[in-house]
Design a protein around this motif. Structure first.
Motif, PDB file in Angstrom:
ATOM      1  N   MET A   1       0.849  -1.163   0.000  1.00 41.37           N
ATOM      2  CA  MET A   1       0.000   0.000   0.000  1.00 41.37           C
ATOM      3  C   MET A   1       0.903   1.237   0.000  1.00 41.37           C
ATOM      4  O   MET A   1       1.819   1.355   0.798  1.00 41.37           O
ATOM      5  CB  MET A   1      -0.884  -0.027   1.255  1.00 41.37           C
ATOM      6  CG  MET A   1      -1.680   1.211   1.432  1.00 41.37           C
ATOM      7  SD  MET A   1      -2.745   1.184   2.890  1.00 41.37           S
ATOM      8  CE  MET A   1      -3.888  -0.065   2.503  1.00 41.37           C
ATOM      9  N   ASP A   2       0.582   2.138  -0.904  1.00 37.61           N
ATOM     10  CA  ASP A   2       1.426   3.333  -0.966  1.00 37.61           C
ATOM     11  C   ASP A   2       0.855   4.445  -0.072  1.00 37.61           C
ATOM     12  O   ASP A   2      -0.233   4.336   0.476  1.00 37.61           O
ATOM     13  CB  ASP A   2       1.609   3.803  -2.413  1.00 37.61           C
ATOM     14  CG  ASP A   2       0.317   4.292  -3.037  1.00 37.61           C
ATOM     15  OD1 ASP A   2      -0.752   4.121  -2.424  1.00 37.61           O
ATOM     16  OD2 ASP A   2       0.395   4.869  -4.125  1.00 37.61           O
ATOM     17  N   THR A   3       1.633   5.492   0.062  1.00 35.71           N
ATOM     18  CA  THR A   3       1.278   6.563   0.992  1.00 35.71           C
ATOM     19  C   THR A   3       0.049   7.345   0.541  1.00 35.71           C
ATOM     20  O   THR A   3      -0.691   7.863   1.359  1.00 35.71           O
ATOM     21  CB  THR A   3       2.458   7.529   1.172  1.00 35.71           C
ATOM     22  OG1 THR A   3       2.851   8.025  -0.092  1.00 35.71           O
ATOM     23  CG2 THR A   3       3.615   6.840   1.865  1.00 35.71           C
ATOM     24  N   LYS A   4      -0.210   7.426  -0.787  1.00 31.11           N
ATOM     25  CA  LYS A   4      -1.392   8.130  -1.281  1.00 31.11           C
ATOM     26  C   LYS A   4      -2.665   7.421  -0.826  1.00 31.11           C
ATOM     27  O   LYS A   4      -3.623   8.068  -0.400  1.00 31.11           O
ATOM     28  CB  LYS A   4      -1.369   8.240  -2.806  1.00 31.11           C
ATOM     29  CG  LYS A   4      -0.491   9.319  -3.323  1.00 31.11           C
ATOM     30  CD  LYS A   4      -0.691   9.442  -4.818  1.00 31.11           C
ATOM     31  CE  LYS A   4       0.117  10.599  -5.373  1.00 31.11           C
ATOM     32  NZ  LYS A   4      -0.098  10.816  -6.786  1.00 31.11           N
ATOM     33  N   ASP A   5      -2.669   6.096  -0.970  1.00 34.81           N
ATOM     34  CA  ASP A   5      -3.850   5.326  -0.552  1.00 34.81           C
ATOM     35  C   ASP A   5      -4.079   5.444   0.952  1.00 34.81           C
ATOM     36  O   ASP A   5      -5.216   5.595   1.403  1.00 34.81           O
ATOM     37  CB  ASP A   5      -3.691   3.844  -0.927  1.00 34.81           C
ATOM     38  CG  ASP A   5      -3.785   3.597  -2.424  1.00 34.81           C
ATOM     39  OD1 ASP A   5      -4.379   4.455  -3.115  1.00 34.81           O
ATOM     40  OD2 ASP A   5      -3.265   2.565  -2.872  1.00 34.81           O
ATOM     41  N   LEU A   6      -3.003   5.394   1.678  1.00 34.69           N
ATOM     42  CA  LEU A   6      -3.115   5.509   3.132  1.00 34.69           C
ATOM     43  C   LEU A   6      -3.635   6.892   3.526  1.00 34.69           C
ATOM     44  O   LEU A   6      -4.523   7.023   4.373  1.00 34.69           O
ATOM     45  CB  LEU A   6      -1.757   5.237   3.775  1.00 34.69           C
ATOM     46  CG  LEU A   6      -1.723   5.227   5.295  1.00 34.69           C
ATOM     47  CD1 LEU A   6      -2.667   4.175   5.860  1.00 34.69           C
ATOM     48  CD2 LEU A   6      -0.304   4.990   5.786  1.00 34.69           C
ATOM     49  N   ALA A   7      -3.132   7.930   2.902  1.00 36.26           N
ATOM     50  CA  ALA A   7      -3.584   9.289   3.191  1.00 36.26           C
ATOM     51  C   ALA A   7      -5.054   9.457   2.817  1.00 36.26           C
ATOM     52  O   ALA A   7      -5.828  10.099   3.542  1.00 36.26           O
ATOM     53  CB  ALA A   7      -2.723  10.304   2.435  1.00 36.26           C
ATOM     54  N   LYS A   8      -5.460   8.869   1.681  1.00 39.26           N
ATOM     55  CA  LYS A   8      -6.845   8.941   1.241  1.00 39.26           C
ATOM     56  C   LYS A   8      -7.771   8.236   2.236  1.00 39.26           C
ATOM     57  O   LYS A   8      -8.834   8.752   2.601  1.00 39.26           O
ATOM     58  CB  LYS A   8      -6.980   8.315  -0.145  1.00 39.26           C
ATOM     59  CG  LYS A   8      -8.345   8.511  -0.774  1.00 39.26           C
ATOM     60  CD  LYS A   8      -8.465   7.755  -2.086  1.00 39.26           C
ATOM     61  CE  LYS A   8      -7.922   8.632  -3.200  1.00 39.26           C
ATOM     62  NZ  LYS A   8      -8.158   8.031  -4.530  1.00 39.26           N
ATOM     63  N   ARG A   9      -7.356   7.076   2.696  1.00 43.16           N
ATOM     64  CA  ARG A   9      -8.160   6.314   3.668  1.00 43.16           C
ATOM     65  C   ARG A   9      -8.274   7.073   4.997  1.00 43.16           C
ATOM     66  O   ARG A   9      -9.332   7.113   5.625  1.00 43.16           O
ATOM     67  CB  ARG A   9      -7.560   4.929   3.888  1.00 43.16           C
ATOM     68  CG  ARG A   9      -7.792   4.006   2.690  1.00 43.16           C
ATOM     69  CD  ARG A   9      -7.164   2.654   2.856  1.00 43.16           C
ATOM     70  NE  ARG A   9      -7.729   1.923   3.994  1.00 43.16           N
ATOM     71  CZ  ARG A   9      -7.234   0.785   4.448  1.00 43.16           C
ATOM     72  NH1 ARG A   9      -6.189   0.240   3.885  1.00 43.16           N
ATOM     73  NH2 ARG A   9      -7.791   0.184   5.467  1.00 43.16           N
ATOM     74  N   LEU A  10      -7.152   7.658   5.443  1.00 44.30           N
ATOM     75  CA  LEU A  10      -7.167   8.437   6.687  1.00 44.30           C
ATOM     76  C   LEU A  10      -8.076   9.658   6.553  1.00 44.30           C
ATOM     77  O   LEU A  10      -8.816  10.009   7.477  1.00 44.30           O
ATOM     78  CB  LEU A  10      -5.758   8.862   7.081  1.00 44.30           C
ATOM     79  CG  LEU A  10      -4.872   7.771   7.661  1.00 44.30           C
ATOM     80  CD1 LEU A  10      -3.443   8.274   7.835  1.00 44.30           C
ATOM     81  CD2 LEU A  10      -5.434   7.309   8.990  1.00 44.30           C
TER      82      LEU A  10
END
Length: 119
Positions: A1-10
């Protein structure tokens, strides 16, 4: 999982939490209003019952009916009302609910023993 997906989920989770907080605040406000309204209605109901009892007593007096409730003092009538609502009025269990509407000889002595002593 990349940081963009993680930021979007957060970010999505944060928005959902904000929405839930707003809903919770609205529900708390509504709950407070319901509690106040309930208290107001209970008080109004109490006063209306007292007024109906007073009118019934006055009507009975006009008809010449001498019921025993008219002979009671207001304090004793209040104790009778509490007892009839299902609560003890005796010093042993005062304020506790009478289970299954059982009779209490101590409460009954307070209510009816005093009438016999006055007679």
């Amino acid at each position: 999982m990349d940081t963009k997906d993680l930021a979007k989920r957060l970010s999505l989770l944060s928005e959902q939490l904000d929405h839930m907080r707003q809903e919770m605040d609205e529900l708390i406000d509504i709950w407070g209003q319901v509690l106040v309204k309930n208290q107001d209605l209970q008080m109004e109901n109490h006063y209306l019952r007292e007024r109906v009892n007073q009118l019934n007593n006055e009507e009975g007096e006009e008809k010449g009916e001498g019921s025993s409730s008219q002979l009671r003092s207001p304090a004793l009538q209040n104790l009778l009302n509490i007892y009839e609502d299902g609560y003890h009025i005796c010093n042993i269990s005062y304020g506790q609910r009478r289970e299954n509407a059982e009779q209490c000889m101590f409460c009954l002595d307070i209510l009816y023993g005093m009438e016999e002593k006055r007679s």
